[in-house]
Design an enzyme around this catalytic site. Structure first.
Site, PDB file in Angstrom:
ATOM      1  CG  HIS A  27      42.709  36.349  37.449  1.00 43.22           C
ATOM      2  ND1 HIS A  27      43.958  36.429  36.875  1.00 43.22           N
ATOM      3  CD2 HIS A  27      41.983  35.553  36.630  1.00 43.22           C
ATOM      4  CE1 HIS A  27      43.986  35.706  35.763  1.00 43.22           C
ATOM      5  NE2 HIS A  27      42.800  35.172  35.586  1.00 43.22           N
ATOM      6  CG  ASN A  74      38.972  32.996  30.255  1.00 41.51           C
ATOM      7  OD1 ASN A  74      39.815  33.428  31.027  1.00 41.51           O
ATOM      8  ND2 ASN A  74      38.504  31.772  30.341  1.00 41.51           N
ATOM      9  CG  ASP A  99      46.567  38.472  37.380  1.00 52.15           C
ATOM     10  OD1 ASP A  99      46.693  37.235  37.466  1.00 52.15           O
ATOM     11  OD2 ASP A  99      45.783  39.004  36.570  1.00 52.15           O
ATOM     12  CG  ASN A 120      43.256  31.890  30.182  1.00 53.44           C
ATOM     13  OD1 ASN A 120      44.031  31.385  29.368  1.00 53.44           O
ATOM     14  ND2 ASN A 120      42.685  31.189  31.144  1.00 53.44           N
TER      15      ASN A 120
END
Length: 194
Positions: A27, A74, A99, A120
């Site tokens: 991530h 997020n 990513d 997200n």
């Protein structure tokens, strides 16, 4: 839109999660790519501003701000919105590196705009500034059936081979960012959407 020549014209955003435990995870490919760009430009993304770490730089004669949101993935849109609003940067001049689990490690996909595709961080940015921003998706591989759930996968560290395949593309990412800034996204897509 006319820009004040002394003002920042582009925002280059690398997505990731702050903190040691997230370093070198799937991530955080966006953070890693942005750090590689910063190194090439001779700057360090360390100044705290806009709920992010930032660094001013110049690419192809344009003033840019490199930005790593420190809000966790997020809420990435919060930092992007604050910086873009402050400098009056339109979404078309916000370039996001992140990513993508649907691409094999080392594969890039450049898009001028689009949906979040389940990411997200991108969902948060779209909610903040709309979907009309260019993005460079960085392949990190996909979890295989029977492997950890998606959250565990994206927060896992790269294998040596996958990490090397991804970092081998950082020069191409830097070159693609420069082409986008020059207004030549089509060439960037043709050259690097391999």
């Amino acid at each position: 839109m006319l820009f004040n020549s002394s003002s920042t014209e582009f925002l280059i955003v690398g997505l990731g999660n702050p903190g040691k435990k997230y370093e070198a995870t799937h991530h955080n490919a966006g953070f890693m790519a942005l750090d590689a760009l910063a190194k090439e430009l001779g700057v360090s993304v360390t100044r705290a501003k806009f709920d992010a770490l930032t660094a001013p730089a110049t690419i192809a004669g344009h003033k840019v701000l490199l930005l790593k949101p420190q809000t966790y993935m997020n809420l990435s849109g919060d930092a992007v919105y604050k910086a873009a609003s402050f400098y009056k940067i339109p979404p078309q001049n916000v370039i996001v590196l992140y990513d993508d689990i649907s691409l094999v490690p080392g594969r890039l996909r450049i898009r001028q705009k689009g949906s979040a595709g389940g990411h997200n961080g991108i969902k948060s940015i779209i909610a903040a500034i709309g979907d009309e921003f260019p993005r460079i998706k960085i392949g990190v591989g996909e979890r295989r059936s029977g492997e950890a759930d998606l959250a565990d996968f994206v927060l896992a560290k790269f294998s040596k081979a996958d990490g090397e395949a991804m970092t081998a593309r950082f020069d191409d990412i830097c070159a693609a960012v420069e082409l986008i800034i020059k207004g030549d996204t089509a060439t960037a897509m043709n050259r690097y959407n391999s």
